[in-house]
Structure formats: C-alpha cells, structure tokens
Scaffold this motif. Structure first.
Motif, PDB file in Angstrom:
ATOM      1  N   ASP A 386       0.827  -1.195   0.000  1.00 13.50           N
ATOM      2  CA  ASP A 386       0.000   0.000   0.000  1.00 13.50           C
ATOM      3  C   ASP A 386       0.867   1.253   0.000  1.00 13.50           C
ATOM      4  O   ASP A 386       2.021   1.250   0.420  1.00 13.50           O
ATOM      5  N   LYS A 387       0.301   2.338  -0.488  1.00 16.32           N
ATOM      6  CA  LYS A 387       0.951   3.647  -0.563  1.00 16.32           C
ATOM      7  C   LYS A 387       2.190   3.610  -1.449  1.00 16.32           C
ATOM      8  O   LYS A 387       3.225   4.208  -1.149  1.00 16.32           O
ATOM      9  N   ASN A 388       2.069   2.895  -2.570  1.00 10.32           N
ATOM     10  CA  ASN A 388       3.066   2.906  -3.640  1.00 10.32           C
ATOM     11  C   ASN A 388       2.356   3.255  -4.941  1.00 10.32           C
ATOM     12  O   ASN A 388       1.183   2.895  -5.123  1.00 10.32           O
ATOM     13  N   PRO A 389       3.018   3.934  -5.880  1.00  7.91           N
ATOM     14  CA  PRO A 389       2.391   4.266  -7.174  1.00  7.91           C
ATOM     15  C   PRO A 389       2.400   3.067  -8.115  1.00  7.91           C
ATOM     16  O   PRO A 389       3.138   3.021  -9.103  1.00  7.91           O
ATOM     17  N   LEU A 390       1.575   2.084  -7.842  1.00 13.68           N
ATOM     18  CA  LEU A 390       1.606   0.811  -8.556  1.00 13.68           C
ATOM     19  C   LEU A 390       0.994   0.929  -9.946  1.00 13.68           C
ATOM     20  O   LEU A 390      -0.084   1.509 -10.112  1.00 13.68           O
ATOM     21  N   ALA A 391       1.691   0.368 -10.920  1.00  9.80           N
ATOM     22  CA  ALA A 391       1.175   0.268 -12.285  1.00  9.80           C
ATOM     23  C   ALA A 391       0.534  -1.103 -12.441  1.00  9.80           C
ATOM     24  O   ALA A 391       1.214  -2.126 -12.409  1.00  9.80           O
ATOM     25  N   CYS A 392      -0.757  -1.131 -12.594  1.00  9.55           N
ATOM     26  CA  CYS A 392      -1.489  -2.395 -12.647  1.00  9.55           C
ATOM     27  C   CYS A 392      -1.403  -2.990 -14.045  1.00  9.55           C
ATOM     28  O   CYS A 392      -2.225  -2.698 -14.921  1.00  9.55           O
ATOM     29  N   ASP A 393      -0.381  -3.803 -14.266  1.00 10.67           N
ATOM     30  CA  ASP A 393      -0.177  -4.482 -15.536  1.00 10.67           C
ATOM     31  C   ASP A 393       0.164  -5.936 -15.249  1.00 10.67           C
ATOM     32  O   ASP A 393      -0.033  -6.416 -14.131  1.00 10.67           O
ATOM     33  N   CYS A 394       0.690  -6.615 -16.243  1.00 10.66           N
ATOM     34  CA  CYS A 394       0.914  -8.051 -16.113  1.00 10.66           C
ATOM     35  C   CYS A 394       1.906  -8.408 -15.012  1.00 10.66           C
ATOM     36  O   CYS A 394       1.885  -9.520 -14.489  1.00 10.66           O
ATOM     37  N   ILE A 437      -7.297  -5.700 -17.830  1.00 10.51           N
ATOM     38  CA  ILE A 437      -6.541  -4.617 -17.189  1.00 10.51           C
ATOM     39  C   ILE A 437      -5.074  -4.995 -16.989  1.00 10.51           C
ATOM     40  O   ILE A 437      -4.172  -4.228 -17.339  1.00 10.51           O
ATOM     41  N   PHE A 438      -4.835  -6.167 -16.449  1.00  9.77           N
ATOM     42  CA  PHE A 438      -3.472  -6.560 -16.069  1.00  9.77           C
ATOM     43  C   PHE A 438      -2.760  -7.228 -17.237  1.00  9.77           C
ATOM     44  O   PHE A 438      -2.498  -8.434 -17.245  1.00  9.77           O
ATOM     45  N   VAL A 439      -2.479  -6.407 -18.243  1.00  9.32           N
ATOM     46  CA  VAL A 439      -1.832  -6.896 -19.460  1.00  9.32           C
ATOM     47  C   VAL A 439      -0.576  -6.065 -19.729  1.00  9.32           C
ATOM     48  O   VAL A 439      -0.404  -4.972 -19.188  1.00  9.32           O
ATOM     49  N   CYS A 440       0.289  -6.606 -20.565  1.00 10.32           N
ATOM     50  CA  CYS A 440       1.508  -5.908 -20.996  1.00 10.32           C
ATOM     51  C   CYS A 440       1.614  -5.998 -22.512  1.00 10.32           C
ATOM     52  O   CYS A 440       1.084  -6.923 -23.142  1.00 10.32           O
ATOM     53  N   ARG A 441       2.296  -5.051 -23.110  1.00  3.39           N
ATOM     54  CA  ARG A 441       2.557  -5.042 -24.547  1.00  3.39           C
ATOM     55  C   ARG A 441       4.061  -5.095 -24.770  1.00  3.39           C
ATOM     56  O   ARG A 441       4.816  -4.300 -24.196  1.00  3.39           O
ATOM     57  N   GLN A 442       4.497  -6.045 -25.561  1.00  2.32           N
ATOM     58  CA  GLN A 442       5.925  -6.302 -25.738  1.00  2.32           C
ATOM     59  C   GLN A 442       6.664  -5.075 -26.252  1.00  2.32           C
ATOM     60  O   GLN A 442       6.139  -4.301 -27.053  1.00  2.32           O
ATOM     61  N   ALA A 443       7.874  -4.914 -25.756  1.00  2.00           N
ATOM     62  CA  ALA A 443       8.721  -3.808 -26.205  1.00  2.00           C
ATOM     63  C   ALA A 443       9.032  -3.946 -27.693  1.00  2.00           C
ATOM     64  O   ALA A 443       9.285  -5.045 -28.188  1.00  2.00           O
ATOM     65  N   GLN A 444       9.035  -2.804 -28.385  1.00  2.00           N
ATOM     66  CA  GLN A 444       9.302  -2.811 -29.828  1.00  2.00           C
ATOM     67  C   GLN A 444      10.062  -1.545 -30.195  1.00  2.00           C
ATOM     68  O   GLN A 444       9.640  -0.433 -29.853  1.00  2.00           O
ATOM     69  N   ILE A 445      11.168  -1.705 -30.891  1.00  2.00           N
ATOM     70  CA  ILE A 445      11.963  -0.565 -31.338  1.00  2.00           C
ATOM     71  C   ILE A 445      11.244   0.089 -32.519  1.00  2.00           C
ATOM     72  O   ILE A 445      10.860  -0.569 -33.486  1.00  2.00           O
ATOM     73  N   LEU A 446      11.083   1.406 -32.441  1.00  2.00           N
ATOM     74  CA  LEU A 446      10.261   2.118 -33.407  1.00  2.00           C
ATOM     75  C   LEU A 446      10.971   2.332 -34.737  1.00  2.00           C
ATOM     76  O   LEU A 446      10.400   2.108 -35.803  1.00  2.00           O
ATOM     77  N   ASN A 447      12.193   2.796 -34.683  1.00  2.00           N
ATOM     78  CA  ASN A 447      12.921   3.111 -35.919  1.00  2.00           C
ATOM     79  C   ASN A 447      13.977   2.049 -36.163  1.00  2.00           C
ATOM     80  O   ASN A 447      15.005   2.008 -35.485  1.00  2.00           O
ATOM     81  N   ARG A 448      13.724   1.198 -37.139  1.00  2.63           N
ATOM     82  CA  ARG A 448      14.653   0.111 -37.447  1.00  2.63           C
ATOM     83  C   ARG A 448      15.491   0.422 -38.677  1.00  2.63           C
ATOM     84  O   ARG A 448      16.040  -0.488 -39.322  1.00  2.63           O
TER      85      ARG A 448
END
Length: 637
Positions: A386-394, A437-448
């Motif tokens: 409690d009392k943490n800025p939690l990001a609700c993801d996977c 709600i508790f999902v993540c999106r894989q990291a992806q490099i934008l400029n290849r």
C-alpha cells in the motif's frame, strides 16, 4: 485500631480459617453511635484476640500516604514530600514515592523495609544518592529512579541490592558510568539508561552484570560505541541504541556479545555507513536499523547473520534491493522497509530464502513487484504494498490472483495506473477484469532504419534507439566488445536511450547492439561504426579531459622514420618555470646571509675580515715541511 464494619470482620475470620455461617449481628441504632449484637460470641472473642496480636508497626501509616494492607502497598505519590517519610509499615512490599520534591537520598533510609520488592523514586528532584542508600533492601527487585537530576552515580550506591532485577535510570543528567558502578547488582536483568547526557562509559563500568539481558541507551552524547564496556555483558540478549550521533558503525563494534539476539539501532540521522565487519561475531535473530541515513542495503555487513529472522530497514533513503545478494540469510522470515525511496526490487532479490513469509515495503516509490523477486511465492503469507504508485499491468497479475489468500494486513494495495482503474483496490477487481486490465505489450523498437556510420577519428557520433511498449521498456546498449555501456564516460547511453560516442577512436570501430525490454518481451537492433585514423603526415591527435588535441607534424620524406612527440612545453611555460627557479635560488641565498649575520651578532664580536694562512703547492711535487707559507685576507660582508 479504628472500628471496622461487620463484613470486614467476617473476611478476617474467613482468612484465618474460622466458620462464620452461624454468626449473626443485629445493628441497633442508639443515640451517639451503634451497638453490635452478635450471636456467635466465640468467634467474636477469637477475632478480638487476633486483632490484638497484630504488631503495632504493621498498622502504622505515614500521615500523607495511603496504605493498603491487602496488597502491602504504600502510596506516597505526589504529596509534596521533601524526604522519605517516617513510620512506614515494616511489611510493605511496594512503596511509591514518585512525583515529590526529594533532592537527596541518604544512607540506609530504607533499612527497616526488608520486605520491600518495588521502590519508585521517579519524577523527583534527586541530584545525590549517598553510598549504601539502599542497604537493607535485600528483597528489592524493581527500582525506578527515572526523571530526576542525577549527574553521577558514586560507586557503592547499589550496595546490598543483590536481588535487584530491573533498574530504570532514564531521563536523568548522568554524564559518565564509572568503573564498578553496578558491581553489586549481580542478578540485574534489565537496565534502562536512556535519555541521559552520557559522554563516556568506563571499560569496567558493567563488571558484575553477568545476568543482564536487556540494556537500553537512548539519546546520549556518546561519540563511539563503548565496545570494551559492552563486552562485559556476556548474557546480554537485547541491546537498544537510540538517537545517537555516530556516523559510522565500526568493525567489531559489538565484540564478545555472543548471546545477543536483538539489536536495535534507532533514529541515528547521521549514520550512513556500516563497515563490512561491524556485526561480525553476532548471532542475531532480530536486527532493526530504522530512521538512519543508510542509502543502500548493507549486504556485506549482513552476510554473517545466518540466524537472522527479522530485518527492519525502514525510513532509510534506500532506492533498490538488488538481486542475489541476500541469499546467505538462510533463515530470514521478515523484511520491513517502510517509508524509504524504493524504486525497484530486482528479480532474485530473495532467492534462496526458503523461509521468507513477510515483506513490508509500504510507503515507497515502487511501480511494480515481479513474481521472480521471490524464491517461492507459495511461502509468502503477508505482503504490504500500500501507498506505492503501482502500475497495474501483467507484472502485478500474480498478486491480484492471490488477493484472497495473501494477507495485506488490512491495507489493500491500489492502482495508480492505468487511468481507468486509478485508486481501485485489488480486492475490488473481478476475475473478468484481470485479462483486460493486467496486461503488458511487448517492447518494440520504433525506428529500425539501418545506422551504419563511417567517420574520421575525433568525430562525435550519436545512434538513436527509441522503443514503445507497456510497461515502458528499458534501453540497454552493448559495446563492440560485448560489454554493457553506462551513462558515464566517453561512450555513454543518454537518458533518451540514444548512444553517444564522443571523439571517436579507431578502436571504437565495430557493431553495437541496442536492446529494449519489458515484462512482455524484448526487441533489439544493431548499428555499425567504422572509424578511420588520421594520416600520419597530417596531424597527431590525442584525447584528453578537454577533448581531442591536435598537433601539426612536419612532413617526412622517409616512410620508415618514426614520428617524434611534440615538444611538451611552450616558450611561455619555460619562461615562467625559469623565473620561478631563479627567484627560489635568490631567496635561499638571502636566507643564508641573514642567518650568518644574526649568528655573528650573537657571538658578541663582529669581524669584517678574515686572514687565512696556507702552504703553497711546490712546483715539483706538493709542499712539504719547511716550505714557504702564504697568507690571504677575505673581507666579510
């Protein structure tokens, strides 16, 4: 003896084993008083005889005090007494003299109270206790002298207190504990010396305290740990040091305390460092280091504590718990780090801790807590997030799925992001919401786009690496030699994830790898750098703290000739160096002449000339005996 009610006589008779079931009394009111008519005259007679057999000393009570025969207690608290009252009952077991105006405790003032077990002298104005003041209190177990004006305790004050178990000297003005101060209290188990002005504890001050188990020192002026004095406390199991002003905990600070199980270091705002061997030799089960200025978990200081079960590092500016560094604390069950600056708990932080069951990291700056942090989440029973800025993801899905079984100690964690579930408690999520709600999106490099760069030595280069994902991915770079690059140095990673190579050198050539990673996966891209060296007949370059420095070189017609190094000094530097050397020489000569002048003055005679005889060398071979002598005169300035 005053008149007692009938019920009281009945209680006394019962306590003495008499039967009073047949006794009856009629109270008949008459003018001027009451008359008791009893039908059980035998019991009445025995009661009178028993009352007369009581010692007159047992029935006395000082005028300003209250006496309670049932509990053998005498209460003289807050009666404006300036001394120990006379006429105290000999059978008293507890005497309360707190809150009075006593200034001195004289010799043997309690000698008649051999049954006394508890004596309270707190909150007086006592500045002097004479030697043998408590002589005769052979059964005394609890002595409180809290909140007085004692500055020093003479040796012998506690003489005769062989059965004393607890002594409270807190909130006085004691400056020093002298040698053998407590030598007579051989059975003392608890000593409270907090809130004093202690500046020194003598090495043999605690001689005789072989039974002491608990010792408290709060808010003193000690500038170092009294290691030698503490080493006398061979039976000590609990030590509390609170509000000291020591900045470093030295090596072997608690040498010899083999039985110590609980160490509390509380509210040392200046404590920043624990030396690697500061806790060596201890077999602690509980360690509390709170409200200090420790910025990192003291891993090297803790590694010896294989019996540690409870660790509290709350209210310290600790930002991270690193991975795989607490594994030697095999028996650790609880970790409390409340009110810190925690930004991350790395994977594997509690690896190997098979008994770990409670983690309290409330009121920090954590955005997540991954399952890989723990050796086994099946052992975890209590979790405070409690009392943490939690990001609700996977990354927090494992916590939410266990929200029915985990104990949050009555304080539910809440989401800070994403916005649609902001401030929503974990217990309020339905099972249907979890995969949404508790999902993540894989990291992806934008400029290849291909980034291959060829530059001349000395040029600065920057490579971009921007990525997207949820949660926001972290960017790392590997050099051409496959080593991780940091944010400092000539080749560094910038805050936006770009790679900067300043003042390139030929050895910087190669392939660099950028990796973007988050909890859902990672992505990477390679860039190439080729650095061409400058021609040898053009300029010679070298890198310094100020950047690249270039020096023109003469053109060489012989390809095999070696290039000489540029002259390291310019004309200005040579002039300054020569001038400084010449001035130093003149200063030395002047000092010598001044010295010679004052020396000749001290001799009392001043000679301005000196005549020296000599024998001239012969033209053939050296002057021998009988040769002509010569003389010359030298003028002294």
């Amino acid at each position: 003896m005053g008149r007692l009610p009938v019920s009281r006589y009945t209680e006394v008779l019962n306590s003495q084993g008499f039967k009073t079931t047949k006794m009856f009394c009629d109270i008949v009111s008459k003018e001027g008083g009451k008359m008791f008519l009893c039908g059980h005259w035998g019991a009445w007679t025995i009661l009178l005889l028993w009352c007369l057999s009581l010692s007159s000393a047992d029935l006395t009570c000082p005028q300003k005090c209250s006496c309670y025969p049932d509990t053998s207690e005498v209460n003289c608290s807050s009666k404006h007494l300036t001394g120990v009252p006379e006429g105290l009952p000999n059978n008293a077991k507890r005497l309360d003299l707190s809150g009075n105006q006593m200034k001195t405790i004289g010799r043997r003032q309690f000698s008649g109270l051999s049954n006394l077990v508890d004596l309270d002298l707190s909150e007086n104005m006592i500045s002097m206790i004479e030697v043998d003041a408590f002589q005769g209190l052979k059964n005394l177990q609890y002595l409180r002298i809290k909140n007085n004006r004692l500055k020093i305790i003479p040796v012998g004050v506690f003489s005769g207190l062989a059965n004393l178990r607890r002594l409270d000297l807190s909130e006085n003005e004691i400056l020093v504990f002298l040698d053998y101060t407590f030598k007579d209290t051989i059975n003392l188990q608890q000593l409270d010396a907090g809130e004093n002005d202690l500046v020194f504890i003598s090495q043999r001050a605690f001689v005789g305290l072989q039974a002491l188990k608990e010792f408290n020192v709060d808010r003193s002026n000690l500038t170092s740990i009294p290691t030698e004095a503490l080493s006398q406390l061979q039976s000590l199991t609990k030590l509390r040091l609170r509000k000291l002003t020591i900045s470093v905990l030295p090596n072997n600070a608690f040498r010899g305390l083999n039985k110590l199980r609980t160490l509390q270091i509380l509210q040392w705002p200046s404590l920043e460092t624990l030396n690697s061997n500061s806790l060596v030799g201890l077999n602690l089960t509980t360690l509390v280091l709170t409200n200090c200025n420790i910025s990192d978990v003291p891993y090297t200081s803790l590694r010896h504590l294989v019996y540690l079960q409870y660790l509290d590092l709350s209210y310290n500016p600790i930002t991270s718990i690193q991975g795989n560094l607490l594994g030697e604390l095999l028996r650790l069950q609880e970790l409390h780090l409340v009110g810190g600056n925690l930004l991350s708990i790395e994977p594997g932080a509690f690896k190997g801790l098979v008994h770990f069951r409670l983690l309290n990291v409330s009121t920090n700056r954590l955005s997540t807590l991954e399952e890989s942090v723990f050796h086994s989440v099946g052992n975890l029973q209590t979790l405070r997030l409690d009392k943490n800025p939690l990001a609700c993801d996977c990354r927090l899905l494992w916590v939410v799925r266990r929200r029915r079984r985990l104990d949050f100690d009555g304080r539910q964690p809440t989401c800070s992001s994403p916005n649609q579930v902001r401030r929503k408690a974990f217990r309020d999520f339905s099972e249907a919401e979890l995969p949404v709600i508790f999902v993540c999106r894989q990291a992806q490099i934008l400029n290849r786009q291909l980034q291959d760069t060829n530059v001349v030595e000395g040029t600065s280069v920057r490579f971009d690496c921007k990525a997207d994902g949820y949660p926001s991915p972290s960017i790392t770079w590997l050099s051409a030699q496959q080593t991780a690059l940091s944010s400092v140095g000539r080749v560094r990673v910038l805050n936006n994830g770009s790679l900067e190579v300043r003042y390139t050198q030929v050895q910087d050539s190669g392939t660099y790898l950028c990796t973007a990673a988050n909890a859902a996966g990672n992505d990477s891209i390679a860039v190439s750098l080729q650095v061409e060296g400058l021609p040898q007949n053009h300029t010679a370059s070298y890198f310094s703290d100020e950047g690249w420095m270039e020096t023109s070189l003469p053109t060489s017609t012989n390809s095999s000739a070696q290039v000489s190094s540029p002259y390291p000094f310019d004309a200005k530097t040579l002039i300054i160096a020569t001038t400084m050397g010449f001035l130093s020489f003149l200063s030395s000569v002047a000092i010598c002449f001044v010295f010679m002048f004052f020396w000749s003055q001290s001799r009392g005679q001043i000679k301005h000339t000196a005549t020296i005889d000599f024998v001239p060398r012969s033209s053939v071979g050296g002057g021998g005996i009988g040769g002509d002598t010569g003389r010359f005169t030298m003028k002294l300035i």
